[in-house]
Design a protein around this motif. Structure first.
Motif, PDB file in Angstrom:
ATOM      1  N   GLY A  49       0.801  -1.217   0.000  1.00  0.00           N
ATOM      2  CA  GLY A  49       0.000   0.000   0.000  1.00  0.00           C
ATOM      3  C   GLY A  49       0.835   1.268   0.000  1.00  0.00           C
ATOM      4  N   LYS A  50       2.145   1.130   0.165  1.00  0.00           N
ATOM      5  CA  LYS A  50       3.017   2.302   0.214  1.00  0.00           C
ATOM      6  C   LYS A  50       3.934   2.392  -0.993  1.00  0.00           C
ATOM      7  N   PHE A  51       3.745   1.514  -1.973  1.00  0.00           N
ATOM      8  CA  PHE A  51       4.490   1.600  -3.222  1.00  0.00           C
ATOM      9  C   PHE A  51       3.593   1.159  -4.369  1.00  0.00           C
ATOM     10  N   ASP A  52       3.935   1.645  -5.559  1.00  0.00           N
ATOM     11  CA  ASP A  52       3.174   1.324  -6.769  1.00  0.00           C
ATOM     12  C   ASP A  52       3.841   0.228  -7.582  1.00  0.00           C
ATOM     13  N   ILE A  53       5.174   0.171  -7.483  1.00  0.00           N
ATOM     14  CA  ILE A  53       5.962  -0.766  -8.270  1.00  0.00           C
ATOM     15  C   ILE A  53       6.960  -1.455  -7.355  1.00  0.00           C
ATOM     16  N   LEU A  54       7.001  -2.767  -7.438  1.00  0.00           N
ATOM     17  CA  LEU A  54       7.991  -3.562  -6.714  1.00  0.00           C
ATOM     18  C   LEU A  54       8.913  -4.192  -7.744  1.00  0.00           C
ATOM     19  N   LEU A  55      10.200  -3.918  -7.607  1.00  0.00           N
ATOM     20  CA  LEU A  55      11.189  -4.494  -8.509  1.00  0.00           C
ATOM     21  C   LEU A  55      12.128  -5.386  -7.713  1.00  0.00           C
ATOM     22  N   LEU A  56      12.189  -6.639  -8.127  1.00  0.00           N
ATOM     23  CA  LEU A  56      12.988  -7.643  -7.427  1.00  0.00           C
ATOM     24  C   LEU A  56      14.378  -7.738  -8.038  1.00  0.00           C
ATOM     25  N   GLY A  57      15.359  -7.989  -7.181  1.00  0.00           N
ATOM     26  CA  GLY A  57      16.693  -8.279  -7.683  1.00  0.00           C
ATOM     27  C   GLY A  57      16.647  -9.532  -8.533  1.00  0.00           C
ATOM     28  N   PRO A  58      17.564  -9.668  -9.493  1.00  0.00           N
ATOM     29  CA  PRO A  58      17.535 -10.810 -10.407  1.00  0.00           C
ATOM     30  C   PRO A  58      17.575 -12.163  -9.708  1.00  0.00           C
ATOM     31  N   HIS A  59      18.180 -12.219  -8.545  1.00  0.00           N
ATOM     32  CA  HIS A  59      18.266 -13.471  -7.798  1.00  0.00           C
ATOM     33  C   HIS A  59      16.918 -13.905  -7.222  1.00  0.00           C
ATOM     34  N   TYR A  60      15.896 -13.056  -7.321  1.00  0.00           N
ATOM     35  CA  TYR A  60      14.542 -13.404  -6.869  1.00  0.00           C
ATOM     36  C   TYR A  60      13.591 -13.675  -8.034  1.00  0.00           C
ATOM     37  N   ALA A  61      14.135 -13.848  -9.234  1.00  0.00           N
ATOM     38  CA  ALA A  61      13.299 -14.064 -10.420  1.00  0.00           C
ATOM     39  C   ALA A  61      12.346 -15.239 -10.256  1.00  0.00           C
ATOM     40  N   SER A  62      12.784 -16.278  -9.604  1.00  0.00           N
ATOM     41  CA  SER A  62      11.928 -17.462  -9.434  1.00  0.00           C
ATOM     42  C   SER A  62      10.711 -17.169  -8.555  1.00  0.00           C
ATOM     43  N   GLN A  63      10.762 -16.096  -7.776  1.00  0.00           N
ATOM     44  CA  GLN A  63       9.648 -15.745  -6.896  1.00  0.00           C
ATOM     45  C   GLN A  63       8.675 -14.749  -7.525  1.00  0.00           C
ATOM     46  N   LEU A  64       8.950 -14.331  -8.761  1.00  0.00           N
ATOM     47  CA  LEU A  64       8.087 -13.347  -9.401  1.00  0.00           C
ATOM     48  C   LEU A  64       6.619 -13.776  -9.471  1.00  0.00           C
ATOM     49  N   PRO A  65       6.291 -15.034  -9.802  1.00  0.00           N
ATOM     50  CA  PRO A  65       4.864 -15.406  -9.808  1.00  0.00           C
ATOM     51  C   PRO A  65       4.176 -15.165  -8.459  1.00  0.00           C
ATOM     52  N   ASN A  66       4.863 -15.445  -7.368  1.00  0.00           N
ATOM     53  CA  ASN A  66       4.288 -15.201  -6.037  1.00  0.00           C
ATOM     54  C   ASN A  66       4.045 -13.717  -5.814  1.00  0.00           C
ATOM     55  N   TYR A  67       5.024 -12.892  -6.220  1.00  0.00           N
ATOM     56  CA  TYR A  67       4.876 -11.448  -6.033  1.00  0.00           C
ATOM     57  C   TYR A  67       3.814 -10.861  -6.947  1.00  0.00           C
TER      58      TYR A  67
END
Length: 101
Positions: A49-67
């Motif tokens: 609720g305090k951000f519009d865009i969440l950008l993950l470090g490349p090492h978290y790419a596998s977690q993108l579907p969850n996010y």
């Protein structure tokens, strides 16, 4: 246009902290109203609720579907920062990515 609120996420928030600082500077140069913070992965849920865009470090790419699932529930966009941007701390390219989102 309202402020674009961006959260960068990495393991401890250190590497993304440097990138966040550079993105803020680049946004200022381009006169874009943007906030950019870096947090560790464990802190992200506290800031829903305090951000519009969440950008993950490349090492978290596998977690993108969850996010992306969380993004739908909490009203933000999520993506992975490409290694080519993350590894070089290329604020201009990351800002372009943010603007496209």
């Amino acid at each position: 246009m309202s402020t674009i609120r961006v959260m960068l996420c990495c393991g401890a928030g250190m590497s993304s902290g440097f990138l966040a600082q550079r993105v803020r500077g680049e946004a200022k140069k381009q006169k874009i109203d943007l906030t950019c913070e870096a947090r560790s992965e464990s802190q992200v849920p506290q800031f829903f609720g305090k951000f519009d865009i969440l950008l993950l470090g490349p090492h978290y790419a596998s977690q993108l579907p969850n996010y992306r699932e969380l993004a739908e529930k909490h009203g933000f966009k999520a993506d992975v920062i490409p290694q080519s941007i993350y590894g070089t701390l290329d604020a201009a390219k990351l800002l372009e990515m943010i603007k496209k989102m």
